[in-house]
Design an enzyme around this catalytic site. Structure first.
Site, PDB file in Angstrom:
ATOM      1  N   ASN A 164       1.941 106.714 -46.162  1.00  0.00           N
ATOM      2  CA  ASN A 164       1.803 106.811 -47.449  1.00  0.00           C
ATOM      3  C   ASN A 164       3.002 107.609 -48.307  1.00  0.00           C
ATOM      4  O   ASN A 164       3.771 108.149 -47.621  1.00  0.00           O
ATOM      5  CB  ASN A 164       0.550 107.976 -47.756  1.00  0.00           C
ATOM      6  CG  ASN A 164      -0.805 107.135 -47.172  1.00  0.00           C
ATOM      7  OD1 ASN A 164      -0.746 106.060 -46.855  1.00  0.00           O
ATOM      8  ND2 ASN A 164      -1.639 107.851 -47.100  1.00  0.00           N
ATOM      9  N   ILE A 165       2.930 107.559 -49.471  1.00  0.00           N
ATOM     10  CA  ILE A 165       4.162 108.224 -50.318  1.00  0.00           C
ATOM     11  C   ILE A 165       4.157 109.538 -50.013  1.00  0.00           C
ATOM     12  O   ILE A 165       5.620 109.881 -50.123  1.00  0.00           O
ATOM     13  CB  ILE A 165       3.813 107.833 -51.825  1.00  0.00           C
ATOM     14  CG1 ILE A 165       5.234 107.900 -52.597  1.00  0.00           C
ATOM     15  CG2 ILE A 165       2.703 108.631 -52.449  1.00  0.00           C
ATOM     16  CD1 ILE A 165       5.208 107.225 -53.996  1.00  0.00           C
ATOM     17  N   LYS A 166       3.424 110.250 -49.805  1.00  0.00           N
ATOM     18  CA  LYS A 166       3.375 111.678 -49.661  1.00  0.00           C
ATOM     19  C   LYS A 166       4.364 112.034 -48.548  1.00  0.00           C
ATOM     20  O   LYS A 166       5.065 112.903 -48.436  1.00  0.00           O
ATOM     21  CB  LYS A 166       2.132 112.475 -49.440  1.00  0.00           C
ATOM     22  CG  LYS A 166       1.441 111.979 -47.964  1.00  0.00           C
ATOM     23  CD  LYS A 166       0.090 112.774 -47.929  1.00  0.00           C
ATOM     24  CE  LYS A 166      -0.610 112.354 -46.743  1.00  0.00           C
ATOM     25  NZ  LYS A 166      -1.684 112.041 -46.578  1.00  0.00           N
ATOM     26  N   GLY A 167       4.356 111.202 -47.287  1.00  0.00           N
ATOM     27  CA  GLY A 167       5.653 111.209 -46.191  1.00  0.00           C
ATOM     28  C   GLY A 167       5.283 112.435 -45.389  1.00  0.00           C
ATOM     29  O   GLY A 167       4.238 112.782 -45.044  1.00  0.00           O
ATOM     30  N   PHE A 168       6.322 112.767 -44.828  1.00  0.00           N
ATOM     31  CA  PHE A 168       6.492 113.817 -43.510  1.00  0.00           C
ATOM     32  C   PHE A 168       7.634 114.575 -43.698  1.00  0.00           C
ATOM     33  O   PHE A 168       8.564 113.831 -43.650  1.00  0.00           O
ATOM     34  CB  PHE A 168       5.951 113.104 -42.350  1.00  0.00           C
ATOM     35  CG  PHE A 168       6.034 113.888 -41.090  1.00  0.00           C
ATOM     36  CD1 PHE A 168       4.850 114.819 -40.962  1.00  0.00           C
ATOM     37  CD2 PHE A 168       6.906 113.726 -40.061  1.00  0.00           C
ATOM     38  CE1 PHE A 168       4.619 115.561 -39.761  1.00  0.00           C
ATOM     39  CE2 PHE A 168       6.843 114.705 -38.968  1.00  0.00           C
ATOM     40  CZ  PHE A 168       5.508 115.621 -38.906  1.00  0.00           C
TER      41      PHE A 168
END
Ligand code: B12
Length: 248
Positions: free
Chosen positions: A124-128
């Site tokens: 997902n775009i939010k990432g890590f």
């Protein structure tokens, strides 16, 4: 120095702390049993520093003590990163010039596993960990199927999307579900594709050993702490940079 002992209060004192649960009610005997187990694990002397009843028939223990084992760091085997780390800009540019189309990844948690946070962190775009996920990459098409996807469903969608890579997440390890499910997945892809057309098979999760790729029948295993940038770089290395070399 390659021979080491754990460190507790002073260098090389060998002090460690372990925790476990015994299937018995909390009592003096249970504490003695915990100390006995620790002794058998090579911890001598072993101090039971915490004992807590977990319902009437189980007790959780924390044991602190000196371990008499040594570790030799020169014999430790690890999987070295064998691809260069790239920025999103470099990944996009490499895919655009190397593939001349978008790279498609299809991801899912398979079997009964509903732990989607890990695969979402990668896709997902939010990432890590401050990195954006694969959805952020203009040249990567991301199809995230979510939780509890069956292997036949995954194979069917991979074919429909003409997937370049499959990203599977397995978090639950009860009864070795992560191993059984991954082997089932890799066997299904091998059966359903000719070997030169099969998508790249990637599995990830916190309890995988990165050295298990061969045994699991996948191309790469990613373990805890993986970042989206590592996965994007690996995909580019395998599907764009390496492919160019083969075709050259
Ligand atoms: C959140 C959580 C849940 C949520 C999940 C919500 C969701 N939408 O994901 C809910 C409440 C639903 C849940 C349910 C259950 N859970 Co739970 N859960 C957790 C918890 C607390 C955190 C997991 C997490 O989100 N980690 C954060 C992510 C970012 O980390 P990650 O998954 O490791 O992912 C990283 C890497 O591993 C890697 N990665 C992961 N996947 C992939 C895939 C690819 C392709 C790549 C490249 C990389 C990659 O990249 C990620 C980023 O670095 C853990 C305990 C813990 N602290 O870990 C227990 C834990 C995983 N759960 C556990 C259990 C037992 C369950 C239940 C069975 C409980 C029950 N009795 O109902 C159910 C099972 C539901 C099911 N059908 O799967 C156990 C598993 C034990 C085991 N031996 O397998 C744990 C370890 C807790 C425990 N100590 O007992 N759970």
């Amino acid at each position: 120095m390659t021979i080491l002992r754990p460190y507790g209060d002073t260098t090389g004192d060998g002090m460690v702390q372990v925790s476990f649960t015994l299937p018995m009610a909390n009592s003096k005997v249970a504490e003695g049993a915990a100390a006995q187990l620790a002794n058998k694990m090579g911890i001598e002397p072993a101090l039971v520093v915490h004992a807590k009843a977990m319902g009437p028939d189980f007790t959780f223990f924390v044991v602190y003590g000196r371990v008499n084992h040594l570790v030799d760091t020169s014999t430790v085997e690890i999987v070295e990163r064998d691809y260069p780390l790239m920025t999103p800009k470099e990944v996009n540019a490499a895919i655009k010039s190397g593939l001349r189309r978008r790279l498609t990844v299809v991801g899912a948690c398979i079997g009964s596993d509903a732990h989607t946070v890990g695969i979402d962190a990668i896709m997902n775009i939010k990432g890590f960990a401050g990195e954006k996920g694969l959805e952020y990459y203009r040249e990567i098409k991301v199809v995230n199927l979510g939780a509890q996807v069956s292997v036949p469903q995954l194979v069917a969608r991979a074919r429909e999307e003409r997937a370049d890579a499959i990203l599977v997440s397995q978090v639950v390890t009860q009864r070795d579900a992560h191993i059984v499910n991954t082997k089932e997945m890799s066997a299904a892809f091998r059966e359903s594709y000719p070997s030169d057309r099969r998508p790249l098979l990637i599995v990830g999760g916190p309890r995988f050993d990165e050295k298990m790729a061969g045994e699991l029948g996948v191309d790469r295993v990613f373990a805890r702490g993986t970042t989206p940038g590592e996965v994007a770089s690996y995909l580019t290395h395998q599907l764009v940079s390496n492919r160019k070399k083969v075709g050259a």
